[in-house]
Design an enzyme around this catalytic site. Structure first.
Site, PDB file in Angstrom:
ATOM      1  N   ASP A  29     -21.238  -1.129 -45.466  1.00  0.00           N
ATOM      2  CA  ASP A  29     -22.271  -1.467 -44.477  1.00  0.00           C
ATOM      3  C   ASP A  29     -21.836  -0.915 -43.124  1.00  0.00           C
ATOM      4  O   ASP A  29     -20.672  -1.040 -42.720  1.00  0.00           O
ATOM      5  CB  ASP A  29     -22.451  -2.988 -44.407  1.00  0.00           C
ATOM      6  CG  ASP A  29     -23.677  -3.390 -43.607  1.00  0.00           C
ATOM      7  OD1 ASP A  29     -24.605  -3.948 -44.208  1.00  0.00           O
ATOM      8  OD2 ASP A  29     -23.703  -3.145 -42.368  1.00  0.00           O
ATOM      9  N   HIS A  98     -30.562  -5.335 -52.043  1.00  0.00           N
ATOM     10  CA  HIS A  98     -29.122  -5.085 -51.921  1.00  0.00           C
ATOM     11  C   HIS A  98     -28.366  -6.394 -51.891  1.00  0.00           C
ATOM     12  O   HIS A  98     -28.874  -7.415 -51.441  1.00  0.00           O
ATOM     13  CB  HIS A  98     -28.796  -4.270 -50.664  1.00  0.00           C
ATOM     14  CG  HIS A  98     -29.404  -4.846 -49.423  1.00  0.00           C
ATOM     15  ND1 HIS A  98     -30.735  -4.685 -49.098  1.00  0.00           N
ATOM     16  CD2 HIS A  98     -28.867  -5.598 -48.437  1.00  0.00           C
ATOM     17  CE1 HIS A  98     -30.987  -5.308 -47.957  1.00  0.00           C
ATOM     18  NE2 HIS A  98     -29.874  -5.882 -47.547  1.00  0.00           N
TER      19      HIS A  98
END
Ligand code: 5GP
Length: 139
Positions: A29, A98
């Site tokens: 991320d 996700h």
């Protein structure tokens, strides 16, 4: 609908990819909310958990487990959260399913969702009614 994650899957924008197979990709991320913060994403752009086929979910979660083990080995976190947001009210910002993997460290600054305990205001009948609604919906 194409999202920023589709662009990562198609290599149209860069990402730090840590795992990939036919169904799933995983990459760091961009925020690194904690060190090792990783997203695990199906290659097909299912919008959220309500669109995700169970067989894809099963495989995707096995990848979450494998990466969690690798992150534990790499960084020795004290704990780890997995998180999946669905819908704006639930803080979803990229509308391509996700799972977040968030290793936890002493004094990290991650603000985690605070669970409120409503049990004192609920009767046995309230629980039975909630249970019946879910059982009925599973039929
Ligand atoms: P959500 O808020 O939908 O649960 O999580 C979306 C996540 O995608 C956020 O944690 C955000 O930092 C991450 N993200 C958004 N754009 C990019 C990007 O271009 N690259 C990477 N690696 N992560 C991104």
């Amino acid at each position: 609908m194409d999202t920023i994650f589709t662009k990562i899957i198609k290599r149209e924008i860069p990402a730090n990819i840590v795992y990939e197979d036919d169904l799933v990709i995983a990459f760091l991320d961009i925020t690194q909310a904690t060190k090792g913060h990783t997203l695990v994403v199906p290659k097909t752009p299912y919008k959220d958990i309500f669109e995700l086929p169970e067989e894809v979910a099963g495989h995707l979660f096995s990848v979450v487990v494998r990466l969690s083990q690798a992150i534990k080995k790499a960084f020795s976190p004290l704990g780890l959260n997995t998180l999946n947001n669905n819908g704006i009210i639930a803080s979803q910002s990229v509308f391509h399913f996700h799972m977040h993997i968030l290793p936890r460290y002493e004094n990290d600054d991650l603000k985690h969702m605070h669970m409120v305990n409503h049990s004192a205001s609920l009767t046995k009948q309230d629980f039975e009614s909630i249970r019946a609604s879910i059982l009925n919906a599973l039929l």
